[in-house]
Scaffold this motif. Structure first.
Motif, PDB file in Angstrom:
ATOM      1  N   ASP A 268       0.587  -1.141  -0.083  1.00  0.00           N
ATOM      2  CA  ASP A 268      -0.035   0.057  -0.050  1.00  0.00           C
ATOM      3  C   ASP A 268       0.836   1.365   0.003  1.00  0.00           C
ATOM      4  O   ASP A 268       1.959   1.303   0.792  1.00  0.00           O
ATOM      5  CB  ASP A 268      -0.731  -0.125   1.306  1.00  0.00           C
ATOM      6  CG  ASP A 268      -1.880   0.936   1.169  1.00  0.00           C
ATOM      7  OD1 ASP A 268      -2.185   1.450  -0.055  1.00  0.00           O
ATOM      8  OD2 ASP A 268      -2.465   1.327   2.403  1.00  0.00           O
TER       9      ASP A 268
ATOM     10  N   TYR B 132      -3.225   5.004   5.190  1.00  0.00           N
ATOM     11  CA  TYR B 132      -3.311   3.842   4.325  1.00  0.00           C
ATOM     12  C   TYR B 132      -4.543   3.573   4.072  1.00  0.00           C
ATOM     13  O   TYR B 132      -5.667   4.138   4.807  1.00  0.00           O
ATOM     14  CB  TYR B 132      -2.517   2.896   5.154  1.00  0.00           C
ATOM     15  CG  TYR B 132      -1.163   3.047   5.571  1.00  0.00           C
ATOM     16  CD1 TYR B 132      -0.250   2.733   4.395  1.00  0.00           C
ATOM     17  CD2 TYR B 132      -0.704   3.647   6.392  1.00  0.00           C
ATOM     18  CE1 TYR B 132       1.145   2.926   4.557  1.00  0.00           C
ATOM     19  CE2 TYR B 132       0.618   3.940   6.777  1.00  0.00           C
ATOM     20  CZ  TYR B 132       1.586   3.670   5.938  1.00  0.00           C
ATOM     21  OH  TYR B 132       3.145   3.715   6.227  1.00  0.00           O
ATOM     22  N   SER B 133      -4.670   2.791   2.761  1.00  0.00           N
ATOM     23  CA  SER B 133      -5.965   2.698   2.511  1.00  0.00           C
ATOM     24  C   SER B 133      -6.983   1.731   3.700  1.00  0.00           C
ATOM     25  O   SER B 133      -8.206   1.509   3.499  1.00  0.00           O
ATOM     26  CB  SER B 133      -6.086   1.840   1.074  1.00  0.00           C
ATOM     27  OG  SER B 133      -5.300   0.647   1.489  1.00  0.00           O
TER      28      SER B 133
END
Length: 171
Positions: free
Chosen positions: A104, A135-136
């Motif tokens: 990521d 972060y995703s």
């Protein structure tokens, strides 16, 4: 900003030869009316870079960051983001049997704080520099940069002589 780094030796260089490089780059921050800001790090000629920073929404210098700024008393607060790439950027490496492992790449916000000082308030002294990585998966990481005068010297205001080459609306 200037620093010295050791270079790589070629296979023909003797053991006593050591290459050293003097690396010099500039940090440009442009403040537009209405609270819009832009920051660029570049080793190119300052005159060339300043000409490319004349639009508040787009900059053709690689790695340009855009954001917002506010001034409260004698402190300038600025939040900058890197421009989003057209394709989702993901780094990967291969494991055995060609299975892909994706890593990521976080969205980053750069949080800058400066003191405004000097005669006629023309110098910016670093107060805080933080990098917030998002972060995703929802997790966040905050990195605080250690500021010292050698690595992060003060910034000096320079008047902009030409704001735009053309007008976007009637004057």
């Amino acid at each position: 900003m200037t620093y010295i780094r050791e270079g790589e030796r070629g296979f023909q260089d003797s053991a006593t030869y050591k290459a050293w490089h003097v690396v010099e780059y500039y940090r440009f921050i442009r403040f537009f009316p209405g609270g819009r800001a832009m920051m660029v790090l570049s080793a190119d000629d300052p005159g060339l870079i300043v000409k490319l920073m004349n639009n508040r929404n787009i900059c053709y210098v690689q790695g340009a960051m855009f954001g917002e700024y506010r001034i409260v008393d004698d402190v300038l607060f600025c939040i900058l983001n890197k421009s989003k790439p057209k394709k989702p950027a993901q780094k990967f490496r291969r494991k055995r049997r060609d299975s892909m492992v994706y890593h990521d790449v976080p969205d980053q916000e750069f949080l800058l704080e400066f003191y405004i000082k000097g005669p006629r308030f023309q110098k910016l002294f670093w107060r805080n520099y933080k990098i917030l990585s998002k972060y995703s998966n929802g997790s966040e990481q905050l990195d605080i940069v250690n500021l010292n005068e050698k690595e992060f010297p003060r910034l000096v205001f320079s008047p902009v002589r030409s704001y735009h080459f053309e007008s976007y609306s009637p004057l």
